[in-house]
Write a protein that holds these residues in place. Structure first.
Motif, short mmCIF file in Angstrom:
data_model
loop_
_atom_site.label_atom_id
_atom_site.label_comp_id
_atom_site.label_asym_id
_atom_site.label_seq_id
_atom_site.Cartn_x
_atom_site.Cartn_y
_atom_site.Cartn_z
N UNK A 59 -33.45 76.10 -17.42
CA UNK A 59 -34.50 75.76 -16.46
C UNK A 59 -34.08 75.92 -15.00
N UNK A 60 -32.78 75.78 -14.73
CA UNK A 60 -32.39 75.89 -13.33
C UNK A 60 -32.18 77.33 -12.88
N UNK A 84 -40.38 68.90 -14.88
CA UNK A 84 -39.29 69.85 -14.76
C UNK A 84 -39.25 70.46 -13.36
N UNK A 85 -40.41 70.78 -12.84
CA UNK A 85 -40.48 71.36 -11.49
C UNK A 85 -39.97 70.36 -10.47
N UNK A 88 -32.48 69.34 -7.97
CA UNK A 88 -31.52 70.44 -8.10
C UNK A 88 -31.39 71.19 -6.78
N UNK A 89 -32.50 71.70 -6.28
CA UNK A 89 -32.44 72.52 -5.06
C UNK A 89 -32.14 71.67 -3.83
N UNK A 90 -32.93 70.62 -3.64
CA UNK A 90 -32.77 69.82 -2.43
C UNK A 90 -31.74 68.70 -2.59
N UNK A 95 -32.59 63.49 -5.00
CA UNK A 95 -32.62 62.42 -6.00
C UNK A 95 -31.75 62.80 -7.19
N UNK A 96 -31.29 61.81 -7.94
CA UNK A 96 -30.53 62.11 -9.15
C UNK A 96 -31.41 62.86 -10.16
N UNK A 97 -30.77 63.70 -10.97
CA UNK A 97 -31.55 64.52 -11.89
C UNK A 97 -32.17 63.68 -13.00
N UNK A 98 -31.38 62.79 -13.58
CA UNK A 98 -31.91 61.99 -14.70
C UNK A 98 -31.40 60.56 -14.63
#
Lengths: 345, 309, 319, 325
Positions: B266-267, D151-152, D159-161, D164-167
């Motif tokens: 997904x990434x 997911x987005x 992920x990009x910015x 925040x933590x992913x999970x």
């Protein structure tokens, strides 16, 4: 008039109807509404009988019981000496052919999805009268008789393409197409303008002449009842208060409630010979539950103990003029203010 | 009396029933939402139709079994694979087309079944009243508080992998109560309307009243709800597939999303992550818009608004 | 000087089916302390006039011509905020459907107090409530029912509360739009009597709008008969009812059943009202008029004085 | 006091419905193809332990007795052990429940409040640009596919910015450190909650906005709004005091009706964000054939939905003076 024939077509005996408000299994007691309380009357063949009352008086309930849209809690209804309660199957079908109803609101009483032809011919289809062609003929005839002519202009229209008066005429045509013996007209003009109402009144009265029809005319307006009816009955909170020939009841009302109704009517036109009775208390307090006369709390002439303990019976005071009031009976006429007991809130 | 008629006398008597339809269509046409929704739907329908073509060209374009012999990993868009390939080298574009077919299949059939059930039950409950009504409506209440997705999860934990038609059936069985409540309410209010009573006084039987008088008046509402049910059926199927409980024999958009998520792409594979998500979202959006546009057509209050007093 | 003067008022609605000319060329005036009644069938434009006076036409409605002079100010030229301060303080309204004119989620007395406070922001809540108490006493609502919600009231009581609300800011003019339509005769009679008494007591001007000719005849000094968006006859009550001039007025009176007189007199008006999206060129009543001539169909009629305080819109020139 | 009676009645109703669900689940479990015993018994268990469990659950007894055992076990909180965690199911569920309630209720309340507010604004500007864009925005966010949106969100914001933590719900280093205060822990949870909450909010506020908008447009046609205008009230007062409270009532109803559907979304969100809630536990246990855990999570979720329905109904009764049960 027609009264001298005196052959009753419809007879009602001790008719009662109670509407139960919803109760849950956890026993919160709802308030039961007594719509009709043991009323009895007869309607003679060929007459127009007016049932006059305010909203909530039970007049519409009576009409609905007669056409078997609802079942009474108690009492019997006889049409041409046949008991209607518990009528089923064949008997019910025969009854449905004989008795029809005209509803109050022509905007609600026609199915928006059916054309005029389909609406008017439905009773014929249901009772399997004639075939496609003869049915159309009957429909045209019925429509002409209610003044929708030429019928071809209307047959394929839908209700939303008609005015209120035209709709009500379609509804009358639907009721008349079976050539019924008895018709209940439940405030057929209360949703219509005055000029249109007069058209409807005249159609009803023509129908009676031409088809030898008997009509129960339910209305809130004494004036309309006077115009159309041979006899009228005044009903208040489920009780018949007064009944008699239309002219007689209006000219010479005996029950304080009828008098109050006449008082309350806006005076219009030539009204020189209408008396003012002043039988109504200004404040209308809540009804007392119980055995008394339902009009007691609003009645100026009522006796404090006599009137609130027992409902007076409907009794004949003169030729076919019946009144349910202690003070209207011969011998107890004390309708003068001096003797009456004042009940003030 | 005559003059009122003159004007439309020359309008033919035939095809009167078409009037309301044309009127509705003219209102519908004015609605931007309706137009967008309809356009999108036509595009998705074309996608579903064309989904049969890629496997005909080359077996490697088969959405399920086809694998590009030259690549066995995920690659980005190319002339050979317009949208790229998935983790085992299957063509994403043909998967996307196949997904449209599944979405339509699931959405329309589940919606149709649940609408049929809901309308029938709603009419029966509303018309018969009393015990039957209470019974049916309690049942509806009970099913209504059940989260459909989780129910299907539990069922698949008991019965193992469910196939697509079982899923459709379960969705239909669990999504009727909303419809039946609306139809019941409508039936109840119709039942109070004097034209039903007039039919009774005329001697019409219960069956005749239901089919001739009530049904034509509730069907438009049923069709309206059908569009909303299509969206919810598509979403439930997609979510189920996304969680890994879809029918393994089909390629749905939800399943594509599951693969991109579960295989850790997904990434780094936006070409894979974006199309199925956009498609699911747009197809639900288009049905939803269609429903809202239809709502405007059906809503009699909206037309009453212009009546001048 | 008249309190209210309306000149040549025309109002139209944009509808899906076309432009609907709901009111056309209506003029009348109203003195202080007098009452004026508009009678007509549904759709004749009487309610539209009332709403236009309040400046409350629906968004698709618009005044196309004419002036509304109230205390010498043209209401149509006022800004929104100026109009807002005139509403209720100078002109109040009693609505057609009393059942729905009260907000179901607020208490009745709060709703009346709100009207007072909107125009007297400095008045405290307690003072406003005191005034409300007085008003409710005036219209005969018991004190212990003041804090009820509207659904707990009977129809008559709701209408009384609305009247109390209309009186809240001591307006000069009250417009009563079918104030008793939903009520039973006895309650209607009581409400009408009270309205008349209050009118006398506070020297109010009133405009009564009703489809019921007998109510207007009972209550009003002057009467305007409306047909298909036009005023067709206008004059004092006595003049209009004693010597009705317009054929429509005559027909309206003779189609109304009464408690006295001969029974056979009821003559209905044949036909239906014309469509206001495409109104006929000539007289709008000519299709239903027993005395119509061919010229009636093409030439619009003009106003004709038939008495000292009585005029009619008809080609027939004789009284 | 009628209200109290109504609540009592509703509670009885809930109990009945719950019993039906319990029974249906029991029957399904026994009627499903395959061996019910093997479903309840952890394949890694020793034969003696399995024996014990079988007698504890009454799996060797006739169906009726099994049902009695089942109900009894349910009320004593004995759902058995999770295969995966090897712990009593009750303890796992008890751990997860507060997390679910935290995420779920805060998302519902937030989206309802914002939806009502924006719907009010949109209806007030009916036909104008504000309204058009708000409506379209609401339609789009409402119909977007939730797991994909999640997911987005992760992709963009985590992920990009890297905002925040992913999970997850907590950072281990914060919670294991004894020196960190309560406020910091709270902020840590909040930090983790932003994305899942945002996702649920985006999905839900649109439908509330649309309902509020149409309900408000309906209300604005009511006679009492004309009365309010005639009274010379400010437009803002009419909007906020006369129209909005009435118009918001249907929104409350719709919150109640859509609760079941919202909880689907809750489960999906928990799964994607690995938020340690019941929904995620249910999905997880189903995919790992951990039947005792799946069953208990499902029952608990059903219970939560039933109770929240009651809460919404009571709230409605409280808000609308016309409703007196």
């Amino acid at each position: 008039m027609i009264n001298d024939k005196k052959k009753p077509i419809l007879e009602i005996k001790n008719l009662s109807k109670v509407y139960r408000t919803k109760r849950s299994i956890f026993g919160d007691s709802g308030n039961d509404v007594i719509a009709l309380d043991r009323i009895s009357f007869k309607i003679f063949e060929g007459e127009i009988f007016g049932l006059v009352g305010e909203s909530g008086s039970g007049k519409t309930t009576a009409g609905r019981l007669i056409v078997k849209l609802e079942e009474p809690a108690e009492g019997k209804i006889y049409l041409e000496n046949v008991d209607l309660t518990g009528l089923k199957g064949k008997g019910l079908r025969a009854f449905r052919r004989k008795v029809q109803m005209i509803f109050q609101d022509p905007y609600q009483s026609l199915n928006p999805q059916l054309s005029v032809l389909n609406t008017v011919s439905e009773p014929l289809t249901v009772h399997k009268i004639g075939n496609g062609k003869t049915r159309q003929g009957l429909v045209r005839q019925a429509m002409k008789s209610v003044g929708l002519s030429p019928p071809d202009d209307y047959l394929h229209r839908y209700p939303h393409q008609l005015s209120g008066g035209q709709r009500q005429r379609v509804a009358i045509a639907r009721a008349m197409v079976l050539n019924p013996r008895f018709v209940v007209a439940d405030e057929p003009t209360s949703m219509l303008d005055a000029s249109i109402s007069a058209q409807i009144f005249n159609i009803l009265s023509d129908m009676r002449e031409k088809l030898d029809l008997t009509i129960l005319f339910i209305t809130h307006s004494l004036a309309a009842a006077r115009y159309l009816c041979d006899r009228i009955a005044v009903i208040y909170r489920g009780h018949l208060m007064e009944m008699g020939p239309a002219e007689e009841v209006i000219r010479n009302p005996k029950h304080p409630y009828t008098q109050a109704l006449i008082d309350a009517l806006p005076k219009f036109g030539d009204c020189g010979d209408i008396k003012h009775y002043g039988t109504l208390l200004r404040a209308d307090s809540e009804a007392l539950g119980g055995a008394g006369c339902p009009f007691y709390p609003r009645c100026r002439v009522a006796h404090r103990t006599k009137c609130c303990t027992g409902m007076p019976r409907l009794e004949e005071i003169s030729d076919s003029h019946l009144v349910a009031c202690y003070y209207a009976l011969p011998g107890s006429e004390i309708v003068t203010e001096g003797d009456a007991c004042f009940y003030a809130t | 009396m005559v003059h009122a008629v003159k004007t439309d006398k020359n309008i033919s008597k035939r095809f009167r029933w078409i009037d309301p339809f044309q009127e509705g269509w003219s209102i519908f046409k004015e609605s931007i939402l309706g137009k967008i929704g309809l356009t999108l739907l036509i595009i998705f329908a074309l996608m579903a139709l064309f989904s049969f073509i890629p496997p005909q060209i080359d077996p490697m374009y088969h959405p399920m079994t086809g694998v590009d012999p030259e690549i066995s990993h995920s690659t980005g868009p190319s002339a050979r694979h317009w949208l790229g390939t998935d983790f085992m080298g299957r063509d994403l574009f043909s998967q996307l087309l196949a997904g449209a077919r599944v979405a339509f299949m699931v959405g329309v059939s589940a919606a149709f079944m649940s609408i049929f059930l809901g309308t029938a039950i709603g009419m029966i409950a509303g018309y018969s009243g009393k015990g039957i009504d209470t019974l049916l409506m309690r049942l509806a209440d009970m099913i209504m508080v059940m989260p459909t997705l989780l129910v299907i999860l539990i069922l698949s934990s008991l019965f193992g992998q469910l196939n697509i038609w079982t899923i459709v059936l379960i969705i239909a069985l669990f999504r009727w109560p909303g419809v039946s409540r609306v139809i019941r309410a409508q039936t109840l209010s119709l039942k109070q309307r004097p034209f039903i009573e007039a039919a009774r006084v005329a001697g019409a039987s219960h069956l005749r009243i239901i089919f001739r008088h009530i049904m034509p008046n509730v069907l438009p509402l049923s069709f309206l709800y059908m569009t909303f049910r299509v969206t919810s059926a598509i979403i439930i199927e997609a979510a189920l597939a996304f969680l890994g409980f879809g029918d393994p024999g089909t390629v749905s958009w939800g399943m594509m999303l599951q693969w991109v998520w579960k295989t850790g792409h997904m990434f780094n594979a936006p070409y894979w992550l974006l199309p199925p998500g956009i498609c699911i979202s747009l197809i639900t959006l288009s049905f939803y818009m269609l429903g809202r546009a239809m709502d405007e057509v059906l809503d009699p209050r909206l037309r009453k608004e212009e009546g001048a007093g | 000087m008249a309190l209210l003067e309306v000149e040549n008022l025309s109002i139209g609605y944009r509808t899906r089916k076309g432009y609907l000319q709901a009111v056309e060329g209506v003029s009348f005036c109203l003195e202080e302390g007098k009452s004026l009644g508009f009678v007509g069938e549904s759709g004749c434009g009487k309610t539209t006039i009332g709403m236009a006076l309040m400046g409350l036409l629906p968004p698709n409605g618009q005044v196309t011509k004419g002036r509304i002079l109230f205390e010498d100010k043209d209401l149509l030229q006022l800004s929104d905020s100026n109009m807002r301060s005139i509403r209720w303080q100078k002109i109040a309204m009693i609505f057609q459907a009393a059942m729905n004119a009260l907000n179901p989620v607020h208490r009745v007395d709060d709703q009346v107090a709100e009207a007072i406070q909107a125009h007297n922001p400095d008045l405290g809540k307690t003072n406003a409530m005191k005034q409300v108490e007085g008003l409710f006493q005036l219209v005969g609502i018991p004190e212990d029912r003041m804090r009820d919600y509207p659904h707990q009231y009977s129809g008559g009581m709701k209408q009384r509360a609305i009247i109390a609300m209309a009186l809240a800011c001591r307006p000069k003019l009250i417009i009563a739009d079918e104030p008793t339509t939903a009520l039973d005769v006895i309650v209607q009679d009581q409400i009408l009597k009270e309205t008349r008494n209050l009118q006398r007591e506070f020297n109010l001007s009133m405009i009564f709008i009703s489809h019921d000719i007998s109510i207007v005849a009972d209550v009003c000094h002057d009467i305007g008969i409306m047909y298909a968006g036009q005023l067709v006859e206008y004059g004092s009550r006595e003049e209009v009812f004693r010597s009705p001039c317009h054929p429509y007025t005559r027909a309206l009176i003779s189609s109304y059943p009464t408690l006295t007189g001969k029974k056979s007199q009821l003559t209905p008006i044949p036909g239906e009202t014309p469509n206001l999206i495409n109104p006929p060129a000539g007289c709008r009543f000519c299709d239903r008029c027993p005395g119509a001539r061919t010229s009636c169909k093409t030439e619009p009629p003009a106003w004709e004085e038939v008495g000292p305080c009585h005029s009619a819109l008809c080609h027939e020139r004789k009284l | 006091m009628e209200l109290r009676r109504y609540i009592f009645r509703r509670i009885i109703q809930i109990i009945i419905i719950f019993f039906v669900i319990l029974t249906v689940l029991f029957l399904l479990f026994r009627l499903a193809p395959g061996d019910p015993v093997s479903r309840m018994i952890d394949p890694d268990m020793t034969p003696e332990d399995a024996e014990l469990l079988i007698s504890q659950l009454g799996l060797d007894q006739p169906l009726w007795t099994q049902y009695v055992y089942y109900v009894k076990n349910f009320f004593t909180g004995n759902f058995g052990n999770s295969f995966h965690y090897g712990q009593p199911v009750v303890r796992i569920i008890g751990d997860r429940l507060p997390n679910t309630i935290l995420l779920f209720t805060s998302s519902i309340i937030l989206s309802a409040l914002v939806g009502i507010f924006l719907g009010k604004i949109a209806s007030w500007h009916k036909g104008k640009k504000t309204d058009t864009w708000m409506t379209i925005g609401a339609l789009v966010t409402h119909t977007v596919f939730l797991p994909w949106l999640a997911l987005i969100m992760i992709w963009v914001f985590a992920y990009k910015l890297d905002w925040f933590p992913i999970t997850g719900m907590i950072s281990e280093e914060v919670w294991l450190d004894p020196d960190v205060g309560l406020l910091a822990k709270f902020l840590d949870v909040l930090h983790h909650m932003v994305l899942p909450l945002g996702t649920l909010f985006l999905i839900h506020f649109g439908s509330y906005l649309l309902i509020m908008r149409s309900s408000m447009l309906e209300t604005l046609k009511e006679d009492y709004i004309i009365t309010a205008r005639a009274k010379g009230l400010e437009e803002k007062v009419i909007r906020d005091h006369h129209a909005a409270p009435n118009a918001a009532l249907p929104v409350v109803t719709s919150v109640g009706l859509s609760l079941a559907f919202s909880i689907n979304g809750g489960a999906l969100t928990e799964t994607v964000f690995t938020w340690p809630g019941i929904g995620r536990e249910l999905v997880f246990s189903v995919s790992h054939n951990d039947y005792p855990l799946a069953q208990a999570s499902f029952l608990l979720i059903a219970f939560v939905v039933l109770v929240s329905n009651l809460v919404v109904d009571v709230l409605y009764a409280y808000l609308d003076p016309r409703i007196r049960y």
